[in-house]
Structures are given as C-alpha cells and as structure tokens.
Motif scaffolding. Sequence first.
Motif, PDB file in Angstrom:
ATOM      1  N   ALA A  94       0.871  -1.170   0.110  1.00  0.00           N
ATOM      2  CA  ALA A  94      -0.010  -0.056   0.079  1.00  0.00           C
ATOM      3  C   ALA A  94       0.882   1.199   0.115  1.00  0.00           C
ATOM      4  CB  ALA A  94      -1.001  -0.123   1.191  1.00  0.00           C
ATOM      5  N   HIS A  95       2.117   1.152   0.610  1.00  0.00           N
ATOM      6  CA  HIS A  95       3.000   2.559   0.669  1.00  0.00           C
ATOM      7  C   HIS A  95       3.521   2.954  -0.422  1.00  0.00           C
ATOM      8  CE1 HIS A  95       5.545  -1.026   0.933  1.00  0.00           C
ATOM      9  NE2 HIS A  95       6.557  -0.400   0.358  1.00  0.00           N
ATOM     10  N   ILE A  96       3.377   2.070  -1.691  1.00  0.00           N
ATOM     11  CA  ILE A  96       3.965   2.615  -2.939  1.00  0.00           C
ATOM     12  C   ILE A  96       3.008   3.439  -3.720  1.00  0.00           C
ATOM     13  CG2 ILE A  96       5.232   0.583  -3.220  1.00  0.00           C
ATOM     14  CD1 ILE A  96       3.660  -0.563  -5.693  1.00  0.00           C
ATOM     15  N   ARG A  97       1.777   3.651  -3.093  1.00  0.00           N
ATOM     16  CA  ARG A  97       0.951   4.606  -3.561  1.00  0.00           C
ATOM     17  C   ARG A  97       1.377   6.070  -3.271  1.00  0.00           C
ATOM     18  NH1 ARG A  97      -4.028   2.762  -4.878  1.00  0.00           N
ATOM     19  NH2 ARG A  97      -4.834   0.563  -4.187  1.00  0.00           N
ATOM     20  N   GLY A  98       2.279   6.168  -2.481  1.00  0.00           N
ATOM     21  CA  GLY A  98       3.060   7.374  -2.134  1.00  0.00           C
ATOM     22  C   GLY A  98       4.568   7.641  -2.596  1.00  0.00           C
ATOM     23  N   HIS A  99       4.849   6.721  -3.562  1.00  0.00           N
ATOM     24  CA  HIS A  99       6.099   6.883  -4.216  1.00  0.00           C
ATOM     25  C   HIS A  99       5.911   8.058  -5.375  1.00  0.00           C
ATOM     26  CE1 HIS A  99       8.078   2.953  -2.794  1.00  0.00           C
ATOM     27  NE2 HIS A  99       7.489   3.673  -2.051  1.00  0.00           N
ATOM     28  N   GLU A 100       6.562   7.935  -6.414  1.00  0.00           N
ATOM     29  CA  GLU A 100       6.585   9.062  -7.334  1.00  0.00           C
ATOM     30  C   GLU A 100       5.201   9.366  -7.945  1.00  0.00           C
ATOM     31  OE1 GLU A 100      11.043   7.871  -7.449  1.00  0.00           O
ATOM     32  OE2 GLU A 100       9.170   7.012  -6.941  1.00  0.00           O
ATOM     33  N   THR A 101       4.442   8.207  -8.069  1.00  0.00           N
ATOM     34  CA  THR A 101       3.081   8.451  -8.435  1.00  0.00           C
ATOM     35  C   THR A 101       2.510   7.218  -7.382  1.00  0.00           C
ATOM     36  OG1 THR A 101       1.433   8.447 -10.061  1.00  0.00           O
ATOM     37  CG2 THR A 101       3.115   6.826 -10.150  1.00  0.00           C
ATOM     38  N   ASP A 102       1.052   7.217  -7.421  1.00  0.00           N
ATOM     39  CA  ASP A 102       0.343   6.117  -6.896  1.00  0.00           C
ATOM     40  C   ASP A 102       0.641   4.833  -7.929  1.00  0.00           C
ATOM     41  OD1 ASP A 102      -1.282   4.188  -6.162  1.00  0.00           O
ATOM     42  OD2 ASP A 102      -3.022   5.693  -5.642  1.00  0.00           O
ATOM     43  N   ARG A 103       1.509   4.199  -7.418  1.00  0.00           N
ATOM     44  CA  ARG A 103       2.082   2.852  -8.287  1.00  0.00           C
ATOM     45  C   ARG A 103       1.147   1.756  -8.340  1.00  0.00           C
ATOM     46  NH1 ARG A 103       8.813   2.663  -6.861  1.00  0.00           N
ATOM     47  NH2 ARG A 103       9.165   4.545  -8.052  1.00  0.00           N
ATOM     48  N   LEU A 104       0.268   1.741  -7.653  1.00  0.00           N
ATOM     49  CA  LEU A 104      -0.595   0.676  -7.535  1.00  0.00           C
ATOM     50  C   LEU A 104      -1.775   0.929  -8.792  1.00  0.00           C
ATOM     51  CD1 LEU A 104      -1.206  -0.860  -3.938  1.00  0.00           C
ATOM     52  CD2 LEU A 104       0.148  -1.768  -5.776  1.00  0.00           C
ATOM     53  N   ALA A 105      -2.249   2.042  -8.330  1.00  0.00           N
ATOM     54  CA  ALA A 105      -3.175   2.694  -9.593  1.00  0.00           C
ATOM     55  C   ALA A 105      -2.603   2.948 -10.801  1.00  0.00           C
ATOM     56  CB  ALA A 105      -3.692   3.945  -9.131  1.00  0.00           C
ATOM     57  N   ALA A 106      -1.430   3.315 -10.910  1.00  0.00           N
ATOM     58  CA  ALA A 106      -0.893   3.481 -12.322  1.00  0.00           C
ATOM     59  C   ALA A 106      -0.525   1.997 -12.762  1.00  0.00           C
ATOM     60  CB  ALA A 106       0.379   4.128 -12.196  1.00  0.00           C
ATOM     61  N   LEU A 107      -0.235   1.175 -12.219  1.00  0.00           N
ATOM     62  CA  LEU A 107       0.238  -0.097 -12.879  1.00  0.00           C
ATOM     63  C   LEU A 107      -1.162  -0.934 -13.333  1.00  0.00           C
ATOM     64  CD1 LEU A 107       2.879  -1.439 -10.325  1.00  0.00           C
ATOM     65  CD2 LEU A 107       3.090  -1.354 -12.513  1.00  0.00           C
ATOM     66  N   ALA A 108      -2.373  -0.687 -12.462  1.00  0.00           N
ATOM     67  CA  ALA A 108      -3.493  -1.464 -12.785  1.00  0.00           C
ATOM     68  C   ALA A 108      -3.911  -0.883 -13.873  1.00  0.00           C
ATOM     69  CB  ALA A 108      -4.371  -1.123 -11.514  1.00  0.00           C
ATOM     70  N   THR A 109      -3.853   0.552 -14.056  1.00  0.00           N
ATOM     71  CA  THR A 109      -4.512   1.142 -15.210  1.00  0.00           C
ATOM     72  C   THR A 109      -3.555   0.829 -16.360  1.00  0.00           C
ATOM     73  OG1 THR A 109      -5.317   3.149 -13.895  1.00  0.00           O
ATOM     74  CG2 THR A 109      -4.774   3.449 -16.053  1.00  0.00           C
ATOM     75  N   GLU A 110      -2.300   1.181 -16.536  1.00  0.00           N
ATOM     76  CA  GLU A 110      -1.475   1.131 -17.613  1.00  0.00           C
ATOM     77  C   GLU A 110      -1.463  -0.559 -18.201  1.00  0.00           C
ATOM     78  OE1 GLU A 110      -1.008   3.713 -19.351  1.00  0.00           O
ATOM     79  OE2 GLU A 110      -1.824   4.621 -17.449  1.00  0.00           O
ATOM     80  N   LEU A 111      -1.202  -1.557 -17.142  1.00  0.00           N
ATOM     81  CA  LEU A 111      -1.244  -2.714 -17.539  1.00  0.00           C
ATOM     82  C   LEU A 111      -2.721  -3.057 -18.059  1.00  0.00           C
ATOM     83  CD1 LEU A 111       1.015  -4.552 -14.448  1.00  0.00           C
ATOM     84  CD2 LEU A 111       1.499  -3.968 -17.032  1.00  0.00           C
ATOM     85  N   GLY A 112      -3.739  -2.651 -17.482  1.00  0.00           N
ATOM     86  CA  GLY A 112      -5.039  -3.077 -18.062  1.00  0.00           C
ATOM     87  C   GLY A 112      -5.193  -2.536 -19.359  1.00  0.00           C
ATOM     88  N   ARG A 113      -4.592  -1.350 -19.373  1.00  0.00           N
ATOM     89  CA  ARG A 113      -4.797  -0.641 -20.991  1.00  0.00           C
ATOM     90  C   ARG A 113      -4.075  -1.557 -22.150  1.00  0.00           C
ATOM     91  NH1 ARG A 113      -5.380   4.613 -21.618  1.00  0.00           N
ATOM     92  NH2 ARG A 113      -4.428   5.136 -19.345  1.00  0.00           N
ATOM     93  N   LEU A 114      -3.222  -2.417 -21.711  1.00  0.00           N
ATOM     94  CA  LEU A 114      -2.780  -3.327 -22.802  1.00  0.00           C
ATOM     95  C   LEU A 114      -3.449  -4.619 -22.663  1.00  0.00           C
ATOM     96  CD1 LEU A 114       1.119  -2.279 -22.261  1.00  0.00           C
ATOM     97  CD2 LEU A 114      -0.400  -1.350 -23.630  1.00  0.00           C
ATOM     98  N   GLY A 115      -4.285  -4.771 -21.911  1.00  0.00           N
ATOM     99  CA  GLY A 115      -4.989  -5.992 -21.992  1.00  0.00           C
ATOM    100  C   GLY A 115      -4.963  -6.935 -20.677  1.00  0.00           C
ATOM    101  N   ALA A 116      -4.050  -6.642 -19.759  1.00  0.00           N
ATOM    102  CA  ALA A 116      -3.924  -7.375 -18.699  1.00  0.00           C
ATOM    103  C   ALA A 116      -5.181  -7.536 -17.829  1.00  0.00           C
ATOM    104  CB  ALA A 116      -2.927  -6.873 -17.926  1.00  0.00           C
TER     105      ALA A 116
END
Length: 426
Positions: free
Chosen positions: A337-359
């Motif tokens: 959960a703490h990586i939401r406070g890194h350079e960006t909210d990495r969990l939300a970013a990963l879910a969004t961008e991997l999902g955008r590519l079909g994941a």
Amino acid sequence: MTDPARAAVEDPWPAPRAHRPVEATVTLPGSKSLTNRALVLAAVADGPSVVRRALRSRDTSLMAAALTSLGAHVDTTGEDWRVTPGALAGDTSVDCGLAGTVMRFVPPVAGLSTGTVSFDGDPHMRKRPVGQVLGALRALGIDVAGDALPFAVRGTGSVPGGTVVVDASASSQFISALLLAGARYERGVDVRHEGAPVPSLPHIDMTVAMLREHGVGVDDTGPDRWSVAPGPVRAVNHLIEPDLSNAAPFLALAAVSGGTVTVRDWPRHTTQAGDALRDILAAMGCDVSLDDAGLTVAGPDELHGVDLDLHDVGELAPAVAALCALATTPSHLRGIAHIRGHETDRLAALATELGRLGADVTEHPDGLELRPAPLHGGVFRTYADHRMAHAGVVVGAAVDGVLVEDVATTGKTFPDFAGFWAGLLA
C-alpha cells in the motif's frame, strides 16, 4: 495520481521487442540509495572523503547540488566524487526535483545551518509525503515553516535533538532522514515508530550499516526504535555497489525472452532491497545463479505466477507486476500500500496501464491480482516515474507495439537507459 486520460503524449517511445532470446552481460550504474546516503554522511563528516563509482543521475546530482548549496563542496567532475564538508551557513534554496531522498534527507542537515533553506521540487513531488519528517524536526528543536513542499527550514547552527515519535508507515525514508544527521545533534536522536509496520526495512538497515561505518553509535536492538548517539561522523571513503533495483528490468528481460542475462559485480552480501530479485525470479521459474562473474538469470520456457508479500521491497513491484502480467498462472502481489506514495500512486498506475494493454488485473488497497490474459500494444503511461517506465519496457520486450511515454524519466537513476536497453535488443 494524474488522470490517465490527460493531454496527448508527445513522445511515446517504441519499446523494442525481443524477437529471440537475449544473451547479455550488463554493468549497472551505482546505487542511488547508497550514493545519496554516502553524500549526506560525507557532508556532515569531520573531514574530506571520496564516494567512488558514484551514480551520476538526476537524483544524485540534485543531492550534490543541495549539499553544496548548504556549504559542503561536492566535486562531481570525475567518476569518483570528492566531498569536503564546510560551514553550513547562509540563506539558500534546494531543488528536490523528484528525489524523495533530497526532500527527506536534506532538511535534517539544513537544521544545522545558520540560515533559511527553502525547499521545492517538481509538481509531482508536491504530492509525496514529508509531513512526518518536518513534524519530527520541529519536535527536535528545528524551526520549520510548512508541512509539504514548498517548505522552509530555519537553522540556528545547532539542534537540541532527543527523542521523537513518527509514523513511518508511509516510507522508511522518514526514519533514515532523522538518523543520518542525528549524530550531529546535541543529544543525538532517538527515533520511535508508532503506526502500521514500516515498509522497506532493508533501506533502514542500509542507513544503520553506513552510520556504523562512519563510527556513529546506533542502537537498533529494540522493535520500532533506532537511537543514534551524539558525536563526530568520521570521514570514510565509500565504494558504491551497483544499483540492484535497477537490475530488475534487465533480469526480467532474460525471463521474458528465454535468454540469459548476467549483471556484473553483484555483491554476495548487501543491504539493498534489489537482492530479493534472486528469490523472486527463481519462484517465477527462472534459473538463478550467483558467482564471481555476477548474478546470472536464465529465462524459463514459461513464466509462473507468484503470491508475494513485497512490503520490504516495494520498489521492485512495477517490474515484478509486468512479469506477472506475462505469466501463465495467476499472481497476487501484497503488502505494498505504501507505494501509492512513491513518485506516483504506483498501484493505481500499474493497474491502469497494464489493464490498458489487455492485462486482467485487479487493484486492491495493498496490492494487485493478475490473471493470465493476452496482451496487445498501446501507449503505456509512466506518470514521471522511472519504475513505471521499467514496467513498460519489460512488457514491450514481449508484446508488439508498446509505446512507453516519457522514457527519459529513467534518467532519475540510469542515464541513457533507453539507448542502453535498445542496444541489448538490437
């Protein structure tokens, strides 16, 4: 997190596809975490020292500039950086860029100055948490104006120090920041954590180990408590290890291409979180070996999914998530959960961008679940986050048509990453 539907991308980079098994030996730049800790300790030490094989990147250049502005002299003209401590005097300003270590590690040093030090950084940086550090500095006797970027530290030449309680559940850097300068405080510093478990504990272990190398007394025998004794910080020369977290995309390249990649000079003993890649990649089906040549990973015929608690090594999550999106069985990444406070909210970013590519990916409060699904090309946005760019190029090595936005953000810890990466797949 920036809205993924924001303005059109100006410079999407075509991530090279690995059409055959990649066979490569890689020499990585030095560790950002070790370089910036070494620079801070050198700046408050009792004499000149050398940081050998320092990482030359945006984050470390910002740290060198910040410490120089405070009164130390950091000569970055050669491969080995020479640091000469100086009087911490006068009003100045510090550009944090996107470097969490600059935003968090430099204010405790600024408290020892005799002027007002103003801090600011990139727009993304203003969202990253620093309030716990600033509140702790106030409790230790430092005048601080503000609770987030931009803020200012007004030094008086000395800091009383003493005992302070922080909630470091958002970042282990909150603890390291207070420990690094603590020996120079009149009563040292006794840091006690209260809150959910501290993430990325290996980074605190790294800080403690480096302090001891400088002759600083540190007591970390009790749970959630770190005490630094007051006294001099001995000048010590450091030889910087390769950045093992930066090894993640290169070792992942062996995993997704079925090739073999060796990272040279991998230490047999280290406090770096990236060393966990050995066990993670083995669990995914790779053949992993460590010898005098370095760490060698040979990719499997197919990648296995994993169920992992990455709480202590959250910086590896983007590259690992990219591999999980390419695996043939489901994966669950937890404790981050703490990586939401890194350079960006990495969990939300990963879910969004991997999902955008079909994941097939589900975002949870503290992690991600990924299930096998066919991936396709498209733009992979990075949100000015170098680790997101790493995830994008890993997927791009296995999937045609992946375009990585702002790949230059990798310069944070690896200058000319794109050119180096492309050369491996040429």
